[in-house]
Design an enzyme around this catalytic site. Structure first.
Site, short mmCIF file in Angstrom:
data_model
loop_
_atom_site.label_atom_id
_atom_site.label_comp_id
_atom_site.label_asym_id
_atom_site.label_seq_id
_atom_site.Cartn_x
_atom_site.Cartn_y
_atom_site.Cartn_z
N HIS A 297 0.79 -1.23 0.00
CA HIS A 297 0.00 0.00 0.00
C HIS A 297 0.82 1.28 0.00
O HIS A 297 0.25 2.36 0.02
CB HIS A 297 -0.91 0.05 1.22
CG HIS A 297 -2.01 -0.95 1.20
ND1 HIS A 297 -3.25 -0.68 0.65
CD2 HIS A 297 -2.08 -2.22 1.63
CE1 HIS A 297 -4.02 -1.74 0.78
NE2 HIS A 297 -3.33 -2.69 1.37
N LYS B 145 -8.18 13.96 5.28
CA LYS B 145 -7.35 12.75 5.21
C LYS B 145 -6.41 12.83 6.40
O LYS B 145 -6.39 13.84 7.11
CB LYS B 145 -6.57 12.70 3.90
CG LYS B 145 -5.86 14.04 3.56
CD LYS B 145 -5.19 14.03 2.21
CE LYS B 145 -6.09 14.21 1.03
NZ LYS B 145 -6.06 13.14 0.06
N ARG B 146 -5.62 11.75 6.63
CA ARG B 146 -4.63 11.85 7.69
C ARG B 146 -3.70 13.04 7.43
O ARG B 146 -3.45 13.40 6.28
CB ARG B 146 -3.82 10.55 7.79
CG ARG B 146 -4.61 9.41 8.40
CD ARG B 146 -5.09 9.74 9.79
NE ARG B 146 -3.99 9.70 10.73
CZ ARG B 146 -3.77 8.70 11.57
NH1 ARG B 146 -4.59 7.67 11.63
NH2 ARG B 146 -2.73 8.74 12.39
N LYS C 37 1.17 14.55 2.13
CA LYS C 37 -0.16 14.93 1.62
C LYS C 37 -0.28 16.45 1.45
O LYS C 37 -1.23 16.94 0.86
CB LYS C 37 -1.25 14.39 2.55
CG LYS C 37 -1.30 12.87 2.59
CD LYS C 37 -2.37 12.37 3.56
CE LYS C 37 -2.36 10.87 3.80
NZ LYS C 37 -3.02 10.08 2.75
N THR D 35 -8.25 7.13 -1.62
CA THR D 35 -9.60 6.61 -1.82
C THR D 35 -10.63 7.70 -1.52
O THR D 35 -11.74 7.68 -2.05
CB THR D 35 -9.86 5.38 -0.92
OG1 THR D 35 -9.35 5.65 0.39
CG2 THR D 35 -9.19 4.15 -1.47
N LYS E 113 -14.36 8.97 -3.33
CA LYS E 113 -15.63 9.29 -2.68
C LYS E 113 -16.11 10.67 -3.12
O LYS E 113 -17.30 10.87 -3.41
CB LYS E 113 -15.46 9.28 -1.14
CG LYS E 113 -15.17 7.89 -0.59
CD LYS E 113 -14.62 7.94 0.84
CE LYS E 113 -13.91 6.62 1.13
NZ LYS E 113 -13.04 6.69 2.31
C1 HTP Z 1 -2.19 3.87 1.90
C2 HTP Z 1 -1.95 5.03 1.03
C3 HTP Z 1 -3.23 5.45 0.26
C4 HTP Z 1 -4.07 4.27 -0.17
C5 HTP Z 1 -4.49 3.44 1.05
C6 HTP Z 1 -5.24 2.19 0.66
C7 HTP Z 1 -1.39 3.33 2.84
N1 HTP Z 1 -3.19 2.12 2.74
N2 HTP Z 1 -2.01 2.24 3.34
N3 HTP Z 1 -3.31 3.12 1.87
O1 HTP Z 1 -1.48 6.08 1.79
O2 HTP Z 1 -2.84 6.19 -0.85
O3 HTP Z 1 -5.22 4.69 -0.84
O4 HTP Z 1 -4.52 1.44 -0.28
#
Ligand code: HTP
Length: 832
Positions: A377, A568-569, A574, A676, A680
């Site tokens: 990820h 987002k976080r 970011k 993601t 949305k």
């Molecule tokens: C992350 C990324 C994000 C992805 C999300 C799901 C890290 N999971 N762990 N994710 O920061 O861009 O969308 O895959």
């Protein structure tokens, strides 16, 4: 009407009993509700906010799910279907009630039933605590996957941890983030069913002993272990209107009674009680780190606890149905590893097959490599997990043996292919040797898996070219891409009923299970009447969000403003900071020139910072300080507002994303694996301003370059610029940027805390800034100006908004799950 008699059946010699079917109409629901409320819960005072109303309603609904759940389980049991086990340390489920009502098709009936009691369903929803068992994208993705698998009738079981404290609650005090524990289970979680009968033992510590078995063969035993009981709690995962219900099994740690007894017998009561706490600590709290590893031994214990309990559970189920024969195991089972967090499943499955089920190494390895699949990820180096060999050896000695053996055999393979390439051997070794030896969990996952995927096209490409290049060279066919998605049931149908209803009135309701059907909306994008209706839904959502924001922050927003949202976080990559720099720029423009060609704008930012991530917390403080100056300056009062939305979570997003005009996806190119939230927003008709990063690229392709505000450097630009990056020169050469920095540095805008301000300024002016904020400032500001111009032309904007929703079909997790299934899982949907 169903019969009132229970029905009996048999499964593998076991007698099964099933209660009579339950009706789904308002009368039947009301009858059950009043029985639960008045009798089971013993309550009389009824009002919408009562938690007991919520509980009684959940029991009423759960009963109906259970009937379907049992049927699904029986269908699975009665045949040897191939299954998938989705192993994840996080499932960010949010609230479950709305989704359950929609899935069962009883939303209106429930509303009517409760109305007769003077209770408002929408108020009841607010009584539900979010199941916040995740940090962000990773955990929410797992939750969306479960929803889609159930809707597609795919036999997929989610395995996770039942943390007693989920994601912390965020409070903002004087602009700083404060973390508060979230005891979401305190009042009970009425959806779950405890299944003590499926409890498993998970062992830690101890030592190895060689024994000679009955056939005279030597075997290794893991003895003198510290054992912990893993108790499963099952949560139903209903598919959409298909009577199919999958399972999310969450493990909770308990002290084993055997362990307690031993201590009691030794007469050490306090020691025994302390040990109980120690055991239960394992599932006490979710680590609140998104995209960074914690390195704490308790975290490794959590990972192993989840993995060992889940593997044992699946093996027990297998032997129950097949006896102790494993020749067909690989054909019928697949474990999907959600990031490296459960990667210890590779050596643990080896250990279980070899030590506990008596398979020889080669057969066990053939199976392991066939059944494991790994999803990566992130490319961020700080998120790549490694565990010290010393820690693994003392906590899980026998598992460490397996890792050594896997590594030795793997390195033989590499040496054979590249004789004499010592450099490559040390690069690819599962054990990193410089400094304290550590196990590279991503490599372990790759070596033990048949499929390795990234989560967006760019991300998967970068993985194969960079981080995992050596592995892509040996096993090119194992690498693949599976672009993320989100479930439209939650992220459009449930959270945006106004828009959902408008869409359905135009193109029918097939989009709920076939999101590509939304493409039919594009032919209406220029229809003035439809545009007007579209705008009115957006406006209603913006009003709802404005009410929420005012209640939470006391800041009033005019719903006609451009709602410019970044939630987002909080993470440097970011670039929330870039967003704030633009806000300051707008402020400066309005103050100096009036900026009469810009629409009034509300900039909303929300997100949690990991409690130990100092810079992310600085950013929160800075946003709040900038906001308090701007929001209290009468000179810009009706032109610009900045809001930090506290405690961003799944439910808050359900109010935010339907109301956004503009979605900010502004990460440094190459850093956001997918995103993601971007999907949305798009689904709900927000237009994106974004970099060529993660799934933004695919979003832009889908909606067309004209309906997306692109800015910023590409991955290649960034690589090139890095060695000669000079933010101070960039600032000096750009008058607007210079003024922004002047406002911060000289006029102390946002500088209430001098240390925070100094850290922020240093980050922007740092020539080694990995996120290259200054490099993208000009292009961001220009793109934002184009956004403003477009927003002033309501018809153009509405057209773009409609086209974004229309093009969002690809971003349904239904598509993602189909791709996983076609390429990796190969499950057959269970017939109805
Ligand atoms: C992350 C990324 C994000 C992805 C999300 C799901 C890290 N999971 N762990 N994710 O920061 O861009 O969308 O895959």
């Amino acid at each position: 009407m169903g019969t009132s008699e229970p029905t009996e059946s048999r499964s593998g010699g076991i007698r099964l009993i099933e209660a009579p079917a339950l009706e789904l109409d308002a009368d039947a629901l009301l009858a059950d509700f009043t029985r639960y409320f008045g009798r089971t819960l013993g309550r009389q005072e009824i009002f919408s906010e009562s938690p007991y109303v919520y509980f009684a309603l959940v029991y009423t609904i759960r009963d109906r799910l259970i009937a379907r759940w049992n049927r699904t389980t029986r269908a699975l049991d009665s045949s040897n279907h191939r299954r998938v086990y989705y192993l994840s340390l996080e499932f960010l489920m949010g609230r479950l009630l709305t989704n359950a009502l929609l899935s069962l098709g009883v939303y209106e009936a429930c509303e009517q039933a409760l109305q007769r009691l003077g209770v408002s369903l929408s108020v009841v929803f607010e009584s539900e605590h979010d199941a916040g068992l995740g940090n962000g994208g990773l955990g929410r993705l797992a939750a969306c996957f479960l929803d889609s698998c159930a809707t597609l009738r795919l036999p997929v079981v989610g395995y996770g941890i039942r943390y007693q404290y989920g994601m912390f609650r965020q409070r903002i005090e004087h602009g700083y983030q404060m973390e508060e524990p979230e005891p979401w289970l305190r009042e009970g979680f009425p959806w779950e069913i405890e299944r003590l009968e499926h409890a498993q033992i998970v062992s830690f510590g101890g030592r190895k002993e060689i024994i000679v078995d009955a056939d005279g063969a030597e075997r290794v035993q893991w003895v003198d272990t510290h054992d912990i009981l893993a108790v499963p709690y099952d949560v139903p995962v209903p598919g959409y209107r298909n009577d199919f219900v999958n399972t999310l099994r969450l493990w909770s740690a308990k002290a084993t009674s055997a362990f307690d007894l031993e201590e009691f017998n030794a007469g050490d009561y306090t020691q025994a009680v302390a040990a109980k706490n120690d055991a239960e600590n394992i599932t006490m709290v979710l680590y609140p780190n998104d995209a960074s590893e914690s390195g704490k031994s308790l975290r490794l214990r959590q990972q192993y606890f989840l993995v060992s309990a889940s593997l044992k559970d699946t093996l027990a189920d297998w032997t129950r149905r097949n006896g102790p024969h494993f020749s067909k195991f690989a054909e019928q089972n697949c474990y999907q590893l959600n990031d490296t967090h459960p990667a210890i499943a590779v050596p643990e499955l080896m250990r279980l097959l070899v030590d506990e089920h008596g398979l020889d190494w080669d057969e066990a390895w053939r199976i392991t490599r066939e059944v494991m699949a790994y999803t990566n990820h992130t490319l961020l180096p700080e998120a790549l997990e490694t565990w010290p060999v010393a820690m693994l050896s003392s906590m899980l000695p026998r598992v460490m043996d397996m890792i050594y053996e896997i590594n030795a055999r793997f390195l033989d393979e590499v040496a054979e292919r590249w004789p004499g390439d010592v450099e490559r051997l040390s690069r690819m070794s599962l054990i990193e040797e410089d400094g304290e030896p550590r196990v590279r969990m991503a490599y372990l996952a790759i070596v033990g898996s048949r499929s390795i995927n990234g989560v967006a096209e760019l991300h998967s490409k970068l993985l194969q070219r960079g981080l995992f290049r050596d592995f892509a060279e040996i096993w090119p066919t194992r690498f693949n891409n599976k672009t993320n998605g989100v479930t439209q049931r939650r992220w459009l149908a449930a959270c945006n009923p106004g828009l959902a209803e408008l869409i359905t009135s135009k193109v029918g309701n097939s989009w709920i299970t076939d999101l590509d059907a939304l493409s039919a909306l594009s032919t209406h994008a220029d229809d003035p009447e439809f545009q007007l209706a579209w705008r009115s839904r957006k406006l209603a959502n913006k009003r709802r969000l404005a009410r929420y924001v005012e209640a939470e922050t006391n800041i009033a927003l005019d719903p006609d403003m451009l709602f410019d949202v970044q939630v987002k976080r909080i993470h440097e990559y970011k670039r929330q900071l870039l967003n704030v720099l633009h806000a300051i720029h707008l402020y400066d423009e309005i103050k100096r020139t009036g900026a009469s060609d810009c629409p009034p704008r509300a900039i909303l930012i929300g997100g949690k910072a990991a409690p130990g991530y100092v810079m992310a917390k600085n950013v929160i403080k800075f946003i709040n300080d900038v906001a308090s100056v701007i929001n209290s300056d009468p000179a810009v009062a009706d032109r610009l507002r900045i809001v930090f939305v506290p405690n961003y979570n799944v439910s808050v997003m359900e109010t935010i994303c339907p109301a956004a005009d503009l979605s900010e996806q502004i990460s440094t190119a190459g850093k956001e694996a997918s995103g993601t939230g971007n999907m949305k927003f798009m689904m709900n008709g927000a237009v994106t301003i974004g970099t060529l990063d993660g799934a933004n690229i695919e979003i832009r392709e889908a909606v067309g370059a004209d309906n997306f505000f692109l800015f910023g450097l590409t991955v290649e630009d960034i690589e090139q610029l890095r060695s000669c990056y000079d933010p101070n020169a960039i600032i000096a050469a750009d008058a607007a940027f210079t003024r922004v920095m002047h406002r911060i540095e000289v006029e102390h805008l946002g500088g209430e805390d001098a240390n925070v301000k100094a850290a922020i300024v240093a980050a922007i002016r740092n020539s080694h800034d990995p996120w290259m904020i200054a490099a993208d400032f000009r292009s961001f500001v220009d793109a934002q100006h184009r956004v403003g111009q477009a927003f002033l032309d309501l018809d153009t904007w509405t057209r773009m908004s409609i086209l974004n929703t229309a093009a969002s079909g690809r971003f349904s997790t239904d598509r993602t799950m189909r791709e996983y299934n076609d390429d990796i899982w190969h499950l057959t949907p269970i017939a109805s």
